[in-house]
Design a protein around this motif. Structure first.
Motif, PDB file in Angstrom:
ATOM      1  N   ALA A 220       0.932  -1.076   0.037  1.00  9.51           N
ATOM      2  CA  ALA A 220      -0.140  -0.279   0.100  1.00  9.51           C
ATOM      3  C   ALA A 220       0.953   1.372  -0.077  1.00  9.51           C
ATOM      4  CB  ALA A 220      -1.269   0.333   1.372  1.00  9.51           C
ATOM      5  N   THR A 221      -0.017   2.509  -0.441  1.00  9.57           N
ATOM      6  CA  THR A 221       1.081   3.591  -0.737  1.00  9.57           C
ATOM      7  C   THR A 221       0.522   4.649   0.013  1.00  9.57           C
ATOM      8  OG1 THR A 221       2.762   3.195  -2.650  1.00  9.57           O
ATOM      9  CG2 THR A 221       2.532   5.499  -1.955  1.00  9.57           C
ATOM     10  N   ALA A 222       0.867   5.579   0.369  1.00 10.16           N
ATOM     11  CA  ALA A 222      -0.221   6.877   1.034  1.00 10.16           C
ATOM     12  C   ALA A 222       0.200   8.114   0.892  1.00 10.16           C
ATOM     13  CB  ALA A 222      -0.019   6.624   2.765  1.00 10.16           C
ATOM     14  N   ARG A 223      -0.168   8.945   0.400  1.00 12.46           N
ATOM     15  CA  ARG A 223       0.388  10.162  -0.225  1.00 12.46           C
ATOM     16  C   ARG A 223      -0.833  11.491   0.670  1.00 12.46           C
ATOM     17  NH1 ARG A 223      -0.722  10.962  -6.452  1.00 12.46           N
ATOM     18  NH2 ARG A 223      -2.656  10.381  -5.502  1.00 12.46           N
ATOM     19  N   ILE A 224      -0.651  12.365   0.674  1.00 13.79           N
ATOM     20  CA  ILE A 224      -0.684  13.554   1.073  1.00 13.79           C
ATOM     21  C   ILE A 224       0.190  14.493   1.169  1.00 13.79           C
ATOM     22  CG2 ILE A 224       0.586  14.092   3.212  1.00 13.79           C
ATOM     23  CD1 ILE A 224      -1.825  14.948   5.363  1.00 13.79           C
ATOM     24  N   GLY A 225      -1.221  15.832   0.384  1.00 13.27           N
ATOM     25  CA  GLY A 225      -0.392  17.183  -0.335  1.00 13.27           C
ATOM     26  C   GLY A 225      -1.279  17.661  -1.177  1.00 13.27           C
ATOM     27  N   ALA A 259       4.184   7.489   1.605  1.00 15.15           N
ATOM     28  CA  ALA A 259       5.402   6.533   1.641  1.00 15.15           C
ATOM     29  C   ALA A 259       4.811   5.181   1.505  1.00 15.15           C
ATOM     30  CB  ALA A 259       4.723   6.462   2.973  1.00 15.15           C
ATOM     31  N   GLY A 260       5.254   4.505   1.365  1.00 16.39           N
ATOM     32  CA  GLY A 260       4.725   3.054   0.656  1.00 16.39           C
ATOM     33  C   GLY A 260       5.771   1.557   1.445  1.00 16.39           C
ATOM     34  N   VAL A 261       4.915   0.826   1.454  1.00 19.83           N
ATOM     35  CA  VAL A 261       5.378  -0.956   1.964  1.00 19.83           C
ATOM     36  C   VAL A 261       5.046  -1.809   0.976  1.00 19.83           C
ATOM     37  CG1 VAL A 261       5.145   0.078   4.313  1.00 19.83           C
ATOM     38  CG2 VAL A 261       2.918  -0.799   3.566  1.00 19.83           C
ATOM     39  N   GLN A 293       9.368   2.686   1.149  1.00 17.54           N
ATOM     40  CA  GLN A 293       9.243   4.192   0.147  1.00 17.54           C
ATOM     41  C   GLN A 293       9.362   5.151   0.719  1.00 17.54           C
ATOM     42  OE1 GLN A 293       8.030   3.477  -3.784  1.00 17.54           O
ATOM     43  NE2 GLN A 293       6.243   3.946  -2.912  1.00 17.54           N
ATOM     44  N   VAL A 294       9.953   6.114   0.567  1.00 21.43           N
ATOM     45  CA  VAL A 294       9.637   7.435   1.515  1.00 21.43           C
ATOM     46  C   VAL A 294       9.754   8.632  -0.165  1.00 21.43           C
ATOM     47  CG1 VAL A 294       9.157   7.206   3.078  1.00 21.43           C
ATOM     48  CG2 VAL A 294      11.632   7.797   2.255  1.00 21.43           C
ATOM     49  N   GLY A 295       9.294   9.221  -0.463  1.00 24.58           N
ATOM     50  CA  GLY A 295       9.004  10.028  -1.620  1.00 24.58           C
ATOM     51  C   GLY A 295       8.771  11.532  -1.919  1.00 24.58           C
ATOM     52  N   VAL A 296       8.339  12.389  -2.719  1.00 20.58           N
ATOM     53  CA  VAL A 296       8.166  13.102  -2.935  1.00 20.58           C
ATOM     54  C   VAL A 296       7.828  14.130  -4.517  1.00 20.58           C
ATOM     55  CG1 VAL A 296      10.517  14.912  -2.866  1.00 20.58           C
ATOM     56  CG2 VAL A 296       8.366  16.377  -2.401  1.00 20.58           C
ATOM     57  N   ALA A 297       6.881  14.571  -5.330  1.00 17.82           N
ATOM     58  CA  ALA A 297       6.056  14.338  -6.141  1.00 17.82           C
ATOM     59  C   ALA A 297       6.220  15.251  -6.084  1.00 17.82           C
ATOM     60  CB  ALA A 297       5.367  13.751  -6.584  1.00 17.82           C
ATOM     61  N   LEU A 298       6.264  16.149  -7.636  1.00 20.19           N
ATOM     62  CA  LEU A 298       5.705  17.707  -7.519  1.00 20.19           C
ATOM     63  C   LEU A 298       5.327  17.641  -9.189  1.00 20.19           C
ATOM     64  CD1 LEU A 298       8.995  20.213  -6.688  1.00 20.19           C
ATOM     65  CD2 LEU A 298       6.454  19.684  -5.024  1.00 20.19           C
ATOM     66  N   THR A 299       4.100  18.498  -9.338  1.00 15.99           N
ATOM     67  CA  THR A 299       3.682  18.685 -10.756  1.00 15.99           C
ATOM     68  C   THR A 299       3.431  20.393 -11.022  1.00 15.99           C
ATOM     69  OG1 THR A 299       1.116  18.546  -9.732  1.00 15.99           O
ATOM     70  CG2 THR A 299       1.962  17.016 -10.670  1.00 15.99           C
ATOM     71  N   GLY A 301       1.985  22.458 -14.249  1.00 20.96           N
ATOM     72  CA  GLY A 301       1.470  22.455 -15.848  1.00 20.96           C
ATOM     73  C   GLY A 301       1.134  20.707 -16.104  1.00 20.96           C
ATOM     74  N   ASP A 302       1.808  20.631 -17.236  1.00 24.38           N
ATOM     75  CA  ASP A 302       1.762  19.115 -17.790  1.00 24.38           C
ATOM     76  C   ASP A 302       3.503  18.446 -17.525  1.00 24.38           C
ATOM     77  OD1 ASP A 302       0.174  19.266 -19.562  1.00 24.38           O
ATOM     78  OD2 ASP A 302       0.889  20.259 -20.709  1.00 24.38           O
ATOM     79  N   ALA A 303       4.407  18.403 -16.219  1.00 20.21           N
ATOM     80  CA  ALA A 303       5.220  18.310 -15.827  1.00 20.21           C
ATOM     81  C   ALA A 303       5.358  17.305 -14.634  1.00 20.21           C
ATOM     82  CB  ALA A 303       6.633  19.091 -16.430  1.00 20.21           C
ATOM     83  N   ARG A 304       5.493  16.146 -13.573  1.00 18.01           N
ATOM     84  CA  ARG A 304       5.677  15.588 -13.277  1.00 18.01           C
ATOM     85  C   ARG A 304       6.847  15.181 -12.279  1.00 18.01           C
ATOM     86  NH1 ARG A 304       2.868  10.252 -11.663  1.00 18.01           N
ATOM     87  NH2 ARG A 304       3.699   9.772 -13.254  1.00 18.01           N
ATOM     88  N   LEU A 305       7.789  15.955 -11.442  1.00 19.37           N
ATOM     89  CA  LEU A 305       9.105  15.938 -11.613  1.00 19.37           C
ATOM     90  C   LEU A 305       9.474  15.223  -9.710  1.00 19.37           C
ATOM     91  CD1 LEU A 305      11.886  15.491 -11.603  1.00 19.37           C
ATOM     92  CD2 LEU A 305      11.981  17.322 -10.498  1.00 19.37           C
ATOM     93  N   ALA A 306       9.564  12.983  -9.790  1.00 13.73           N
ATOM     94  CA  ALA A 306      10.113  12.730  -8.089  1.00 13.73           C
ATOM     95  C   ALA A 306      11.014  12.320  -8.021  1.00 13.73           C
ATOM     96  CB  ALA A 306       8.625  11.975  -8.251  1.00 13.73           C
ATOM     97  N   TYR A 307      11.170  12.363  -6.795  1.00 15.20           N
ATOM     98  CA  TYR A 307      12.315  11.614  -5.578  1.00 15.20           C
ATOM     99  C   TYR A 307      11.687  10.282  -5.136  1.00 15.20           C
ATOM    100  CZ  TYR A 307      16.295  10.306  -3.169  1.00 15.20           C
ATOM    101  OH  TYR A 307      17.122   9.313  -3.161  1.00 15.20           O
ATOM    102  N   THR A 308      12.274   9.078  -5.102  1.00 19.10           N
ATOM    103  CA  THR A 308      11.765   7.667  -4.338  1.00 19.10           C
ATOM    104  C   THR A 308      13.549   7.610  -4.203  1.00 19.10           C
ATOM    105  OG1 THR A 308      10.485   7.523  -5.802  1.00 19.10           O
ATOM    106  CG2 THR A 308      10.301   5.854  -4.122  1.00 19.10           C
TER     107      THR A 308
END
Length: 334
Positions: A220-225, A259-261, A293-299, A301-308
């Motif tokens: 499972a993966t949880a997101r907040i933002g 974050a996910g397990v 896993q833990v990480g952050v994602a930014l969107t 416009g039409d782009a998404r950049l993430a680090y995990t």
């Protein structure tokens, strides 16, 4: 871990948010944008250079409005696919490589994992109801010298003026490989006021069959933002926790923490078990593997950049330490 994540999946599957008749994404309109994605995974992000040491994948995923009739009609015969979901198809190319702890040893290291690489291409189709994602993918490729993993690592290490790997003469033999993978994810969103935050939880179940990987997985993966887009988290290379190549933001700027397990029952892993049809270096794999896993994602416009950042438990007997690596993903809607 397996019991906990299966419980999450069953509980979320019973909540009203997952009922297709309440699905606003499905009932409003089709997404006319496709997606290009690039994924780079490397243990250097964790300050290491062993185990699963590098992975790269590029992919293209079609718009929902641009799927050929013969693919759409064929998907009706796929067990468990929703007949009411929006469908996409896609292609990807990639390479992964594995190495023992000590790259300076030229001789075979019996007690450590084999040198190995995998050069692959994948085709797949997915069905998305907005709250449930079904994904079927076929991967074909080659293990061994033909994967060009030795040349890739030599080139990168020479360019960065780091340790020259000495043991690729001991890598697995050439072998064609395939993986048939099916995954299902459930997604529910919960709004928070007055801060405008949202949270979702996405349990998943999946299985892979093939001479490269054969395993059953759950997690499972949880997101907040802010402005959680219509996606299922950043994409990663198998067998890491799944995400999705596509995303559909509703505003120009958004982002989330996640974050996910995951737990995985491993029946076969060629990178530990060795070649299927020839004698080769191998180690005794562990039947169960877990990951966080833990990480952050930014969107924007039409782009998404993430680090995990990923942590994986020991995969074979005698392994000195658990695997740890990072992943950068970049996706663009067109």
């Amino acid at each position: 871990m397996l019991a906990v994540t299966v419980t999450f999946g069953l509980w979320f599957a019973q909540t009203p948010a997952f009922a297709e008749e309440t699905d606003p994404v499905l009932r409003d309109r089709e997404d006319e944008r496709g997606t290009y994605s690039f994924v780079l995974e490397n243990d250097k992000f964790a300050g290491k250079d062993d185990g699963y040491t590098n992975g790269v994948r590029i992919s293209w995923l079609s718009p929902e409005t641009d799927i050929p009739d013969w693919i759409d009609e064929g998907a009706d015969y796929v067990p468990f696919f929703s007949h009411q979901g929006r469908r996409r198809y896609g292609f990807s190319l990639g390479q992964t490589m594995y190495a023992p702890d000590d790259l300076t040893v030229k001789q075979l290291q019996d007690d450590d994992r084999p040198y190995a690489g995998f050069l692959f291409g994948s085709v797949g189709i997915l069905s998305d109801t907005g709250y449930r994602l079904d994904n079927l993918q076929l991967t074909l490729g080659v293990v061994g010298p033909a994967s060009l993993a030795a040349e890739t690592q030599d080139f990168v290490h020479h360019s960065l003026d780091t340790t020259d790997p000495q043991g690729w003469d001991n890598q697995l033999h050439n072998e064609p490989g395939f993986i048939l993978t099916y995954e299902r994810k459930w997604r529910g969103i919960y709004e928070f006021s007055p801060f405008g935050l949202a949270m979702d939880m996405t349990p998943h179940l999946g299985a892979s069959l093939g001479n490269i990987h054969t395993h059953i997985t759950t997690g499972a993966t949880a997101r907040i933002g802010f402005d959680l887009p219509a996606d299922y988290g950043p994409p990663l290379i198998q067998p890491s926790l799944p995400g999705s190549d596509f995303f559909a933001p509703s505003r120009k700027l958004g982002g989330y923490l996640f974050a996910g397990v995951e737990g995985r029952a491993v029946l076969h892993n060629i990178f530990l078990d060795g070649n299927t049809f020839r004698d080769s270096h191998s180690v005794d794999k562990k039947p169960f593997v877990g990951g966080i896993q833990v990480g952050v994602a930014l969107t924007y416009g039409d782009a998404r950049l993430a680090y995990t950042h990923l942590f994986r438990t020991k995969e074979f007997d005698g392994q000195d330490s658990a695997d740890e690596f990072g992943a950068i993903t970049l996706s663009y809607r067109f």
